[in-house]
Design an enzyme around this catalytic site. Sequence first.
Site, PDB file in Angstrom:
ATOM      1  N   GLU A  63      51.971  60.777  52.380  1.00  0.00           N
ATOM      2  CA  GLU A  63      50.917  60.968  51.371  1.00  0.00           C
ATOM      3  C   GLU A  63      49.529  61.004  52.010  1.00  0.00           C
ATOM      4  O   GLU A  63      49.369  60.748  53.203  1.00  0.00           O
ATOM      5  CB  GLU A  63      51.025  59.854  50.312  1.00  0.00           C
ATOM      6  N   GLU A  74      61.796  65.870  51.565  1.00  0.00           N
ATOM      7  CA  GLU A  74      62.724  66.992  51.762  1.00  0.00           C
ATOM      8  C   GLU A  74      62.100  68.088  52.610  1.00  0.00           C
ATOM      9  O   GLU A  74      62.721  68.635  53.514  1.00  0.00           O
ATOM     10  CB  GLU A  74      63.127  67.599  50.406  1.00  0.00           C
TER      11      GLU A  74
END
Length: 159
Positions: A63, A74
């Site tokens: 993040e 992913e």
Amino acid sequence: MKELHIDLKFHFCDLQELDAADRLLVQSACEMTATSYSPYSHFQVGAAIRLKDGQVFRGSNQENAVFPVGLCAERTAFFAASASAPGVPPVAIAIAAQTCGTFTAKPVTPCGSCRQALLEAETRFNQPIRVLLYGTEGVYIVPSVKSLLPLTFDGSEIA
Ligand code: THU
């Protein structure tokens, strides 16, 4: 007016019921939650992707204070695989997530952007990617990314 149906057939099983390679992939995804950088969501996601030649690449969500800059687990795993082994098709991806220090009970499912990114590999290599979604209640086994993204846009209409 006609009504059209799109069916999604997938399996739900215990981790122990998976074959050794898929179980290891799920365990890798679980381990990778520990490497998540998620100070904003506190949702730690791990992913592991296996290629046709057996190589496994792993990732976790990363993040940023500027939220859209971050990336899901992913795509972190998939892009690492694609950059390191560009010609080798992915065959399976496993995903797991922790929140408040425990794995989710329900299997965690990939966001639309990750589905779209993975779909392109499926289309490009003409090779389904099995999607293994882990939760403490069990594992969903989805046969392909395309089945998770019906009415897909795969670029084939572009002249
Ligand atoms: N996230 C993933 O990494 N994968 C998913 O499948 C769902 C969401 C991340 C993005 C963000 O860092 C956090 O989880 C909350 O959305």
